[in-house]
Design an enzyme around this catalytic site. Sequence first.
Site, PDB file in Angstrom:
ATOM      1  N   HIS A  74       0.831  -1.208   0.000  1.00  0.00           N
ATOM      2  CA  HIS A  74       0.000   0.000   0.000  1.00  0.00           C
ATOM      3  C   HIS A  74       0.861   1.251   0.000  1.00  0.00           C
ATOM      4  O   HIS A  74       1.712   1.411   0.871  1.00  0.00           O
ATOM      5  CB  HIS A  74      -0.902   0.030   1.241  1.00  0.00           C
ATOM      6  CG  HIS A  74      -2.017  -0.967   1.194  1.00  0.00           C
ATOM      7  ND1 HIS A  74      -3.023  -0.998   2.130  1.00  0.00           N
ATOM      8  CD2 HIS A  74      -2.283  -1.961   0.314  1.00  0.00           C
ATOM      9  CE1 HIS A  74      -3.868  -1.971   1.829  1.00  0.00           C
ATOM     10  NE2 HIS A  74      -3.440  -2.587   0.740  1.00  0.00           N
ATOM     11  N   TYR A 203      -9.774   4.837   7.502  1.00  0.00           N
ATOM     12  CA  TYR A 203     -10.000   5.170   8.908  1.00  0.00           C
ATOM     13  C   TYR A 203     -11.093   6.232   8.974  1.00  0.00           C
ATOM     14  O   TYR A 203     -10.955   7.285   8.341  1.00  0.00           O
ATOM     15  CB  TYR A 203      -8.733   5.740   9.537  1.00  0.00           C
ATOM     16  CG  TYR A 203      -7.587   4.746   9.669  1.00  0.00           C
ATOM     17  CD1 TYR A 203      -7.397   4.041  10.855  1.00  0.00           C
ATOM     18  CD2 TYR A 203      -6.692   4.523   8.619  1.00  0.00           C
ATOM     19  CE1 TYR A 203      -6.342   3.147  10.995  1.00  0.00           C
ATOM     20  CE2 TYR A 203      -5.635   3.621   8.749  1.00  0.00           C
ATOM     21  CZ  TYR A 203      -5.474   2.938   9.943  1.00  0.00           C
ATOM     22  OH  TYR A 203      -4.433   2.051  10.069  1.00  0.00           O
ATOM     23  N   PRO A 295      -4.415  -0.199  18.932  1.00  0.00           N
ATOM     24  CA  PRO A 295      -4.187  -0.740  17.584  1.00  0.00           C
ATOM     25  C   PRO A 295      -4.228   0.293  16.453  1.00  0.00           C
ATOM     26  O   PRO A 295      -3.787  -0.010  15.343  1.00  0.00           O
ATOM     27  CB  PRO A 295      -5.319  -1.757  17.410  1.00  0.00           C
ATOM     28  CG  PRO A 295      -6.372  -1.332  18.364  1.00  0.00           C
ATOM     29  CD  PRO A 295      -5.671  -0.690  19.513  1.00  0.00           C
ATOM     30  N   LYS A 299       0.842  -0.504  15.128  1.00  0.00           N
ATOM     31  CA  LYS A 299       2.257  -0.467  15.479  1.00  0.00           C
ATOM     32  C   LYS A 299       2.722  -1.656  16.331  1.00  0.00           C
ATOM     33  O   LYS A 299       3.921  -1.881  16.489  1.00  0.00           O
ATOM     34  CB  LYS A 299       2.570   0.824  16.255  1.00  0.00           C
ATOM     35  CG  LYS A 299       2.513   2.069  15.403  1.00  0.00           C
ATOM     36  CD  LYS A 299       3.656   2.078  14.410  1.00  0.00           C
ATOM     37  CE  LYS A 299       3.466   3.080  13.306  1.00  0.00           C
ATOM     38  NZ  LYS A 299       3.824   2.588  11.993  1.00  0.00           N
ATOM     39  N   TYR A 387       3.446   6.419  10.006  1.00  0.00           N
ATOM     40  CA  TYR A 387       2.677   5.251   9.589  1.00  0.00           C
ATOM     41  C   TYR A 387       3.567   4.209   8.915  1.00  0.00           C
ATOM     42  O   TYR A 387       3.452   3.015   9.189  1.00  0.00           O
ATOM     43  CB  TYR A 387       1.550   5.681   8.641  1.00  0.00           C
ATOM     44  CG  TYR A 387       0.449   4.655   8.509  1.00  0.00           C
ATOM     45  CD1 TYR A 387      -0.687   4.729   9.309  1.00  0.00           C
ATOM     46  CD2 TYR A 387       0.535   3.619   7.591  1.00  0.00           C
ATOM     47  CE1 TYR A 387      -1.700   3.794   9.198  1.00  0.00           C
ATOM     48  CE2 TYR A 387      -0.466   2.670   7.472  1.00  0.00           C
ATOM     49  CZ  TYR A 387      -1.584   2.765   8.281  1.00  0.00           C
ATOM     50  OH  TYR A 387      -2.576   1.825   8.180  1.00  0.00           O
TER      51      TYR A 387
HETATM   52  C1  PHB Z   1      -5.926  -4.746  10.939  1.00  0.00           C
HETATM   53  O1  PHB Z   1      -6.046  -5.035   9.742  1.00  0.00           O
HETATM   54  O2  PHB Z   1      -6.145  -5.573  11.829  1.00  0.00           O
HETATM   55  C2  PHB Z   1      -5.533  -3.363  11.304  1.00  0.00           C
HETATM   56  C3  PHB Z   1      -5.126  -2.492  10.319  1.00  0.00           C
HETATM   57  C4  PHB Z   1      -4.775  -1.203  10.638  1.00  0.00           C
HETATM   58  C5  PHB Z   1      -4.830  -0.786  11.952  1.00  0.00           C
HETATM   59  C6  PHB Z   1      -5.225  -1.655  12.950  1.00  0.00           C
HETATM   60  C7  PHB Z   1      -5.570  -2.960  12.633  1.00  0.00           C
HETATM   61  O3  PHB Z   1      -4.524   0.498  12.244  1.00  0.00           O
END
Ligand code: PHB
Length: 395
Positions: A74, A203, A295, A299, A387
């Site tokens: 990505h 997000y 989460p 990280k 990120y």
């Molecule tokens: C996930 O795919 O589990 C996931 C992806 C991004 C995040 C947190 C969890 O920021």
Amino acid sequence: MRHRTQVAIIGAGPAGMFLAHMLAMEGIDALVIERRDRAYVEERVRAGVLEQGTVELMRRLGLSDRLERDGLVHGGTNVVLDGRLFRIDMTALTGGATVTVYGQQEVMRDLFDAAESRGLPIVWNASDVALSGLDGAQPQVAWRQDGVEGRVDCDFVVGCDGYHGVSRAAIPADVLRTFERVYPFGWLGLLADVPPADHELIYANHERGFALASMRSRTRSRYYIQCALDEDVADWSDDRFWDELCLRLGDETAAKVTRGPSFEKSVAPLRSFVAEPMRWGRLFLAGDAAHIVPPTGAKGMNLAVSDVTMLGAALTEHYRERSDAGIDHYSARALARVWKAERFSWWFTSVTHRFPTMDGFDRRIQMAELDYLRGSLAAQRTLAENYVGLPLEAA
Ligand code: PHB
Ligand code: APR
């Protein structure tokens, strides 16, 4: 069972297994001691976004065959504010960096398969793990497996046994300092074999709470919605979940969501936690044993990887060059990076979630923050460089 090793590693999660492979590659003898069995560790559902440094380590360790084939690279990520989506072009903003979506379960499978074929020793189902002599010249680790006592002498013990492990507790209370934030909400996660809404992550900050559209592959989606800490999964039918998710993601994204039956649904709490120092005598802590991040930003595993990358180099320096400089600096170096990842995960959580104590002022500040992110390349670059993962030696 052997009675002596150079490095005893407690815990066969990502921290312990990456370290075991790194040491093996340097010809350093290590023994991994794990409380559960392989299936248990491998099947735990966790996040799935790998920083570039994590991908590079897997390549260096010769563990990247499946990752190169199945990992989804990505170059950007997306944020929804007020139902409107904007994209952050991470690759352009960082001079070429990417992240790779590849589930932690797949990472664990690669680590365990290679451990088996390379003959890395792992003690499974070890109960009553006890550490001693950590402040002397020769520590020992003792355990019980199928009713039989096991024991190994070593030069160093590395506590990779997660938040609930025994290693951190071995550091005397007058030495150990801990720092914590517990967030007043959780994440309700769902896995379903349906194509993801988008080729990248989304997000969303919505009045009703946070939502995240993620994935495990081109045919498997991972979605989350912010929920109450005491949320009962049984109250969430698939239909209710999809409806709430689509509402929070906004019409534009909701139109791209493919619904389908879930095969996993669970609630996870969110926490920030750091223990200092990460070394005491001949004991080192790495990964969740020393720190937890919420989460948001994925990280957790990446931070475990950066810890053991530093520690692996320090132990190599000790055995190869007879220099303890790396070992002596490990705690300070690791913590400098840990706190930056803590800051990022806390910030990303703070600007995307609905806090029960929020008033109108807080909500407007939050929206202004995301509106600023939408309009400012400087703000986007700050998000992007965190990120994709800060360098090991952050300035
Ligand atoms: C996930 O795919 O589990 C996931 C992806 C991004 C995040 C947190 C969890 O920021
Ligand atoms: N003795 C031996 N092993 C133990 C003990 C113990 N007393 N206590 C815990 N363990 C094992 C657990 O069973 C687990 O397999 O240690 C391992 C710790 O693994 P993780 O919790 O995954 O921690 P870590 O390797 O630091 O990984 C950090 O990966 O799993 C994610 O959420 C985690 O994102 C974080 C990252």
